[in-house]
Each structure stands twice: as structure tokens, then as C-alpha cells.
Scaffold this active site. Sequence first.
Site, PDB file in Angstrom:
ATOM      1  N   GLU A 206      -3.293   1.961  -9.648  1.00 38.01           N
ATOM      2  CA  GLU A 206      -2.911   0.763 -10.415  1.00 38.01           C
ATOM      3  C   GLU A 206      -4.071  -0.176 -10.687  1.00 38.01           C
ATOM      4  O   GLU A 206      -4.076  -0.916 -11.672  1.00 38.01           O
ATOM      5  CB  GLU A 206      -1.787   0.017  -9.679  1.00 38.01           C
ATOM      6  CG  GLU A 206      -2.208  -0.933  -8.571  1.00 38.01           C
ATOM      7  CD  GLU A 206      -2.926  -0.265  -7.407  1.00 38.01           C
ATOM      8  OE1 GLU A 206      -3.771  -0.942  -6.780  1.00 38.01           O
ATOM      9  OE2 GLU A 206      -2.650   0.908  -7.125  1.00 38.01           O
TER      10      GLU A 206
ATOM     11  N   ARG B 288      -7.124   0.168 -11.690  1.00 42.99           N
ATOM     12  CA  ARG B 288      -7.899   0.335 -12.930  1.00 42.99           C
ATOM     13  C   ARG B 288      -7.126  -0.165 -14.149  1.00 42.99           C
ATOM     14  O   ARG B 288      -7.727  -0.594 -15.130  1.00 42.99           O
ATOM     15  CB  ARG B 288      -8.323   1.789 -13.093  1.00 42.99           C
ATOM     16  CG  ARG B 288      -7.221   2.790 -13.343  1.00 42.99           C
ATOM     17  CD  ARG B 288      -7.668   4.222 -13.099  1.00 42.99           C
ATOM     18  NE  ARG B 288      -7.940   4.450 -11.678  1.00 42.99           N
ATOM     19  CZ  ARG B 288      -8.419   5.592 -11.192  1.00 42.99           C
ATOM     20  NH1 ARG B 288      -8.705   6.588 -12.019  1.00 42.99           N
ATOM     21  NH2 ARG B 288      -8.627   5.743  -9.903  1.00 42.99           N
TER      22      ARG B 288
ATOM     23  N   ASP C 194      -5.845  -5.479  -0.531  1.00 45.26           N
ATOM     24  CA  ASP C 194      -6.173  -4.835  -1.805  1.00 45.26           C
ATOM     25  C   ASP C 194      -6.561  -5.838  -2.889  1.00 45.26           C
ATOM     26  O   ASP C 194      -6.878  -5.450  -4.014  1.00 45.26           O
ATOM     27  CB  ASP C 194      -5.008  -3.968  -2.287  1.00 45.26           C
ATOM     28  CG  ASP C 194      -5.478  -2.790  -3.129  1.00 45.26           C
ATOM     29  OD1 ASP C 194      -6.640  -2.359  -2.954  1.00 45.26           O
ATOM     30  OD2 ASP C 194      -4.689  -2.293  -3.961  1.00 45.26           O
TER      31      ASP C 194
ATOM     32  N   ASP D 226      -0.353   5.082  -8.005  1.00 41.28           N
ATOM     33  CA  ASP D 226      -1.217   4.504  -6.969  1.00 41.28           C
ATOM     34  C   ASP D 226      -2.647   4.300  -7.473  1.00 41.28           C
ATOM     35  O   ASP D 226      -3.536   3.952  -6.705  1.00 41.28           O
ATOM     36  CB  ASP D 226      -1.222   5.406  -5.724  1.00 41.28           C
ATOM     37  CG  ASP D 226      -1.778   4.696  -4.502  1.00 41.28           C
ATOM     38  OD1 ASP D 226      -1.785   3.447  -4.501  1.00 41.28           O
ATOM     39  OD2 ASP D 226      -2.219   5.379  -3.554  1.00 41.28           O
TER      40      ASP D 226
ATOM     41  N   LYS E 258     -10.148  -7.592  -8.885  1.00 40.31           N
ATOM     42  CA  LYS E 258      -8.832  -6.962  -8.727  1.00 40.31           C
ATOM     43  C   LYS E 258      -7.993  -7.768  -7.745  1.00 40.31           C
ATOM     44  O   LYS E 258      -8.365  -7.940  -6.588  1.00 40.31           O
ATOM     45  CB  LYS E 258      -9.011  -5.526  -8.224  1.00 40.31           C
ATOM     46  CG  LYS E 258      -7.698  -4.806  -7.871  1.00 40.31           C
ATOM     47  CD  LYS E 258      -7.983  -3.455  -7.223  1.00 40.31           C
ATOM     48  CE  LYS E 258      -6.720  -2.836  -6.628  1.00 40.31           C
ATOM     49  NZ  LYS E 258      -7.005  -1.586  -5.896  1.00 40.31           N
TER      50      LYS E 258
ATOM     51  N   ASP F 199      -0.257  -3.307  -2.092  1.00 46.18           N
ATOM     52  CA  ASP F 199      -0.199  -2.049  -2.834  1.00 46.18           C
ATOM     53  C   ASP F 199       0.565  -1.009  -2.033  1.00 46.18           C
ATOM     54  O   ASP F 199       0.042  -0.422  -1.087  1.00 46.18           O
ATOM     55  CB  ASP F 199      -1.607  -1.542  -3.137  1.00 46.18           C
ATOM     56  CG  ASP F 199      -1.597  -0.241  -3.930  1.00 46.18           C
ATOM     57  OD1 ASP F 199      -0.543   0.093  -4.511  1.00 46.18           O
ATOM     58  OD2 ASP F 199      -2.638   0.436  -3.951  1.00 46.18           O
TER      59      ASP F 199
ATOM     60  N   LYS G 108       2.427   5.254  -0.646  1.00 46.20           N
ATOM     61  CA  LYS G 108       1.376   5.572   0.315  1.00 46.20           C
ATOM     62  C   LYS G 108       1.975   5.964   1.665  1.00 46.20           C
ATOM     63  O   LYS G 108       3.073   5.511   2.024  1.00 46.20           O
ATOM     64  CB  LYS G 108       0.474   4.358   0.540  1.00 46.20           C
ATOM     65  CG  LYS G 108      -0.376   3.935  -0.637  1.00 46.20           C
ATOM     66  CD  LYS G 108      -1.185   2.698  -0.292  1.00 46.20           C
ATOM     67  CE  LYS G 108      -2.022   2.216  -1.464  1.00 46.20           C
ATOM     68  NZ  LYS G 108      -3.137   3.130  -1.758  1.00 46.20           N
TER      69      LYS G 108
END
Length: 535
Positions: free
Chosen positions: A387, A389, A326, A385, A303, A308, A315
Site C-alpha cells: 500500500e 507505494r 509504518d 500489502d 509515508k 498496516d 500480515k
Amino acid sequence: MTETGPSGAENPRGPELRFEVPGETVAAWSPPRDPSAGALAIAVRPPGGDEVVRPGPGAIDAALRYGIDLSDLAERYRVTGRAGEVTVIELPRLHERSRRSLPWDGLPATVVFLGVGDLTGDCLRSAGEALWPVIRSHEVTGVDLGASLTSQAVDAFVTGVMSASYVRPRYGKKPDDDGLVLEAVIQFLGASQSAGELSATARFAAQLGRAAQMARELTDVPSNIKSPSWLAARCVELAEREGMSASVYDEAWLRSQGFGGLLAVGRGAETPPCFVTLTYEPDATAGGLSFGAELPHYVIVGKGITFDTGGLAIKPREPMALMKTDMAGAAAAIGAIAAIARLNVSLRVTVVLPIAENSFSGAAYRAGDIVTMADGTTVEITNTDAEGRLALADAIAWARTTLSPDAIIDVATLTGAARLALGTRTAAFYSTSDALAELCSDSAASGGENVWRLPLPAAYRSAIDSRIADLRQTAIEGQHAGSIMAALFLERFAGEADWLHLDIAGTARGSSPRQGATGFGVQTLARLLVAAADR
């Protein structure tokens, strides 16, 4: 020693490290000619019976060679022998005009009692980490680990040293390097198995340690520098340096291939998403390798969310401060393939990196949107949030259908639920293959990374069924087990391939920005690939 890092930052990397196995005991050790340039670390264990601590053969040799009662010194300094305890003794020197001599003249004046606990891998890694301040300030450090020297002991100790030697990149005033040596040599002393075998083990562990440091550095780079294109460029540089091939695909290519998930995630940012592959093929001319049947092919999907914000589901301030990390999953995948290339492992490996920034703007994707993934699966967006996956699912589906690998492994800082379940020292993993799961568990244990296999319950799968698309992005209201639900989502895109998902959300970073990246996953992935090649 300071050098410029991948973003122009000043990186105080400390001394170059070299690990040696001279095949000498403490009694026969040839220390550096300058006593002030060397140090001798002697392993001690917690008390057994009436003893203060349990000295090994090296401690007895050192006592005889130095002409001092080390047991008395250990008692005076209240040495316990617990793993990671370091007690530094600076032996006195005579005045330069004195005509007398001391028993330790010509020997290193720095003697260290090094606590090794019960000599497990964890204890020796702790000992290696704790000894780093001594190593970094001496040209040569002799280390006696207190028992018959084994490959497992050397592996664990070197892993600990390499972990402690990482220094985060700086972007301000040039750091002060006074007191550091340019090169530090660590010599393992004591009765041992083959010195050649131990030296090979030390080199192996050092290579993995350097790969983990690279992953940590990439993860610690600020996101105003670390755009998707910047990370892609670092991959190209690595491939050129290590003899791999790299391909970088832009937004237009993603659109032509139907990467609806990754495109949706990156839509709200000023910097467009991209897709990177790194391919390693072993060099049959190096190291006497000989390949018969076609080698197994493993794919690692990392990933690569370079920052993010949570998108429109923005967030809170505190967790957002950590979000430059991230892309730690991508960094772990990059580190693992770098280590494999340097070791010339007899296995084909492709690293696949979906890279984007999840931001918010008028163009950002929204809850309620329907996106079509690379394999044609439609997904109902329920949380912007979540994202990671989406990016991973596109990459997994593409890898499965395009590369037809023997196994797919994905690694990601995916869910806060994994951190809630297992904390910050154990990562969750899932697999459709018991054999692959066993490789993961064994590899993590040998590298000092804690993992725990969680289930993929069939009874939970209906919670990600959608009434208006093939899948929901997240589970229906009231369905808990967030890490499991994310894994079940990804499983749909792996198809029949042997697949493993490693969720490092709790382990890849400290709990505050000051603590930085850990490089978690590099040891597990690299050792898994080595073990797979040896099967």
C-alpha cells in the site's frame, strides 16, 4: 522530569540538556561548587606500543590536578579505550570529622574513563551514547575528548548523547524519576578552535537530536491513539509552534483531486485517510539573512500509514506487531522540517504527507482492482500489502504538478526487501540525480546514518507493465529485487524532477516492539537540506 506527551502519556524525558564550550582545559576547569554534583569524563584510546591505553592531554592534566596516577587506575580497572567503553571511578571522601585533606577536595568525585576508539565520528557518537547514564545523574559533566576539539568531534558526540537521551512514552504507572537532575550541563574541555563556532555546532547537533526524538515519539505512539486525524493534528500544532503553515485535506478533497491510490488504501479502515502539507519559508529578518534570487524549493514526501494490517493480504502476527511504526517515514519528514525551521535555514521546504490506515473490511480494496492515481495513471492492484507505494505515488505526482519543486525526496518504510538486502543498520536509496545522491550520502555520513545507493535498471522497468492498466502495483511473478521494483514504480510519478527515494524499512525500527523507533532519516534529511541551502 516527567511531563505529559502528545497523547496524554507520561513521558519521562530526563533532564534538560545544555551544551557549553567554556574554552578551558581540564587544568583550568571550574567545576561545580558541590563536588557530588559534577563528573569529569576523560577520553582514552586503545593501546599504542607498550602503553595500557593512550591518554590525551586532558588525562595528564587530570592526573596532575587530582594528584593520582590515572594510568595505574586504568590498568587496575582494565580500561581498553574501545569506543563506547565507560569506566566510572568514584573517588573516596574523608569522614566529615577528619581534619585531613585529599588532593581532589573540591573537585568532582566521579571520574570517568571514556573510550573514544580512534576518534572517528562513529566512535565519538558511541562515546556520547555510552556516557548518558553519567550525564543524566550529574548537574555538570566536564568532557575532554582527548584531542584538539573540532566541530566534527562535537557534532558527533552531541548526536550520540541526544540519541541515548530519548525515553519512550509510557501509558501506565508514573515512572520513577529518583536520582535524576532537572538540568544537565555538558562542558567540552580542551584546546580547541573558536569556542563560538563549537558552541554553534553543539546547538545545531542538539536541535537535530531533538527533532529525531520527536520523530521517534510520534512513531512509538500506539495506533489506537495515532489515527490519521491525530497525526494531522500534531502537524498543525507543530506548524503553529515553529512558525510554519499547515494544511489538512479531508477525504472529500482527496476524491476531488483524484487521489485514487491513497483513497483505496484507506477504504477498509474506520478512520478515513487525509493529506497534510507543512510549509517552511525562512524568516529573512532573523539571523541577518538576505535573499536575492528566489530560494530553491525542496519537497519531502513521507509515508504516513498509521497502522498496516496488510489489508486483505493480511500480515502474520509477528510482523504486524511492529506496524504502528509504518508511518516512520512521515515522522522523519516532520522531524526534518522542524529542525530546519528552528535553524532558519535559507531554503523553502514543503513536507507532503499521505496519511491512512491500511485495514481490512468489506470495503477494503482488493487484488485485481484498477485505481486511477492523482496524475491519471491507472494501476492494477496485485498486493494489498504494498500500500505504501500507492500513497506515495499520489503524493509525489501531486507535488510535482502542483508545487513544481527543484527536488522531490520521499522517505518510507517501504519494502521488506530493503531490509533483506541491507539489514537493519543501512537504508537503501535511489535517485535520478547524481548530485542529489551525493548530498544524501554525505549528509547521512555526517549524521551517523548508513545509506547505500542502489540502481534503477532500465531493463527491469517492463516488469511493472500491466496488460490491463498503465502499471502493475508490484512486479510480475518471478521478478525479484523487490526494493528496486518499488523504486521503479515511484520513479514513474516523479517525472522529470530531480527525485530521491529513501527506503528505511530496515532501519526505522527495532526487530521487536520492545526496541521501538530509531528516528532514522531525520539526520540525513535535515543535513541534506542544510547542505542544499549552502550550495
